[in-house]
Design a protein around this motif. Structure first.
Motif, short mmCIF file in Angstrom:
data_model
loop_
_atom_site.label_atom_id
_atom_site.label_comp_id
_atom_site.label_asym_id
_atom_site.label_seq_id
_atom_site.Cartn_x
_atom_site.Cartn_y
_atom_site.Cartn_z
N PRO A 1 4.86 -36.42 -16.71
CA PRO A 1 5.81 -36.92 -15.72
C PRO A 1 7.25 -36.43 -15.92
O PRO A 1 8.04 -36.51 -14.98
N TYR A 2 7.60 -35.94 -17.11
CA TYR A 2 8.97 -35.47 -17.33
C TYR A 2 9.19 -34.14 -16.63
O TYR A 2 8.27 -33.30 -16.57
N GLU A 3 10.39 -33.92 -16.18
CA GLU A 3 10.75 -32.64 -15.55
C GLU A 3 10.54 -31.49 -16.54
O GLU A 3 10.03 -30.44 -16.17
N VAL A 4 10.96 -31.71 -17.78
CA VAL A 4 10.73 -30.73 -18.85
C VAL A 4 10.14 -31.49 -20.03
O VAL A 4 10.84 -32.21 -20.74
N ALA A 5 8.86 -31.34 -20.20
CA ALA A 5 8.15 -32.07 -21.27
C ALA A 5 8.43 -31.42 -22.62
O ALA A 5 8.50 -30.19 -22.73
N GLU A 6 8.55 -32.25 -23.63
CA GLU A 6 8.68 -31.75 -25.00
C GLU A 6 7.30 -31.38 -25.50
O GLU A 6 6.41 -32.22 -25.59
N VAL A 7 7.10 -30.11 -25.80
CA VAL A 7 5.87 -29.63 -26.42
C VAL A 7 6.31 -28.65 -27.50
O VAL A 7 6.81 -27.57 -27.18
N ILE A 8 6.16 -29.06 -28.75
CA ILE A 8 6.50 -28.17 -29.86
C ILE A 8 5.30 -28.13 -30.80
O ILE A 8 4.53 -29.09 -30.88
N ALA A 9 5.12 -27.01 -31.48
CA ALA A 9 3.95 -26.87 -32.36
C ALA A 9 4.36 -26.24 -33.68
O ALA A 9 5.23 -25.37 -33.72
N LEU A 10 3.70 -26.71 -34.74
CA LEU A 10 3.91 -26.17 -36.07
C LEU A 10 2.57 -25.71 -36.62
O LEU A 10 1.57 -26.42 -36.52
N PRO A 11 2.52 -24.53 -37.24
CA PRO A 11 1.26 -24.07 -37.83
C PRO A 11 0.93 -24.87 -39.08
O PRO A 11 1.81 -25.27 -39.83
N VAL A 12 -0.35 -25.10 -39.30
CA VAL A 12 -0.83 -25.80 -40.49
C VAL A 12 -1.23 -24.73 -41.50
O VAL A 12 -2.15 -23.95 -41.26
N GLU A 13 -0.51 -24.69 -42.60
CA GLU A 13 -0.78 -23.68 -43.62
C GLU A 13 -1.94 -24.07 -44.52
O GLU A 13 -2.69 -23.22 -44.96
N GLN A 14 -2.05 -25.36 -44.82
CA GLN A 14 -3.09 -25.84 -45.72
C GLN A 14 -3.54 -27.22 -45.28
O GLN A 14 -2.85 -27.89 -44.53
N GLY A 15 -4.69 -27.63 -45.78
CA GLY A 15 -5.19 -28.96 -45.49
C GLY A 15 -6.62 -29.10 -45.98
O GLY A 15 -7.14 -28.24 -46.69
#
Length: 168
Positions: free
Chosen positions: A131-145
């Protein structure tokens, strides 16, 4: 929400709220916390020998105005196999500038686990339904887990990864 969104700042209304948010952040994977703090990631472990390619899974973050919207988007991205799992973190407070004014809103934070290669398609889908005009979508790579978990993320999202059809 009114429109353009800057990355959310997790602040509460005093020390108890800040501690509540801090305790939720402790649930985030260690690799994400080390990236957010600027600290170097932990040294590779035996999990590195598992065949997992560091950075091939990402954790994407999306803020939503309420739980209903967050659940609808979460269910849709899992059903479309754009994500293996979505965690909803309720009651965050976002403070940001909008049109020259400092704003403060209560939101729900989505933590979305997906293949890094699917982040552009995930972003496009979220933008199309958010619904936001500009949605927050940010991503970080997972190095380990946890190797079995990271392989599961790959397995669950494999049908989209191998598909040549356009995503909505």
């Amino acid at each position: 929400m009114r429109g353009v969104r800057a990355p959310a700042v997790l602040l509460g209304g005093g020390m108890p709220a800040l501690l509540s948010v801090a305790s939720r952040l402790l649930l985030l994977p260690r690799a994400l916390l080390s990236m957010a703090s600027g600290s170097p990631p932990p040294q590779p472990s035996a999990a590195s020998d598992s065949g997992y390619v560091p950075g091939s899974v990402s954790a994407a973050f999306v803020t939503c105005p309420n739980e209903k919207v967050a659940k609808e988007i979460a269910r849709a991205v899992v059903e479309k196999r754009l994500a293996a799992c979505v965690n909803l973190i309720p009651q965050i407070t976002s403070i940001y500038e909008w049109k020259g004014k400092i704003e403060e809103d209560s939101e729900v934070l989505m933590m979305i686990k997906t293949r890094s290669s699917l982040v552009p398609a995930l972003t496009d889908f979220v933008r199309s339904v958010h619904p936001y005009e500009v949605a927050e979508v940010i991503a970080l790579p997972v190095e380990q887990g946890n190797s079995p978990y990271l392989h599961w993320v790959h397995q669950v999202t494999e049908s989209v990864f191998n598909s040549n059809t356009a995503l909505p």
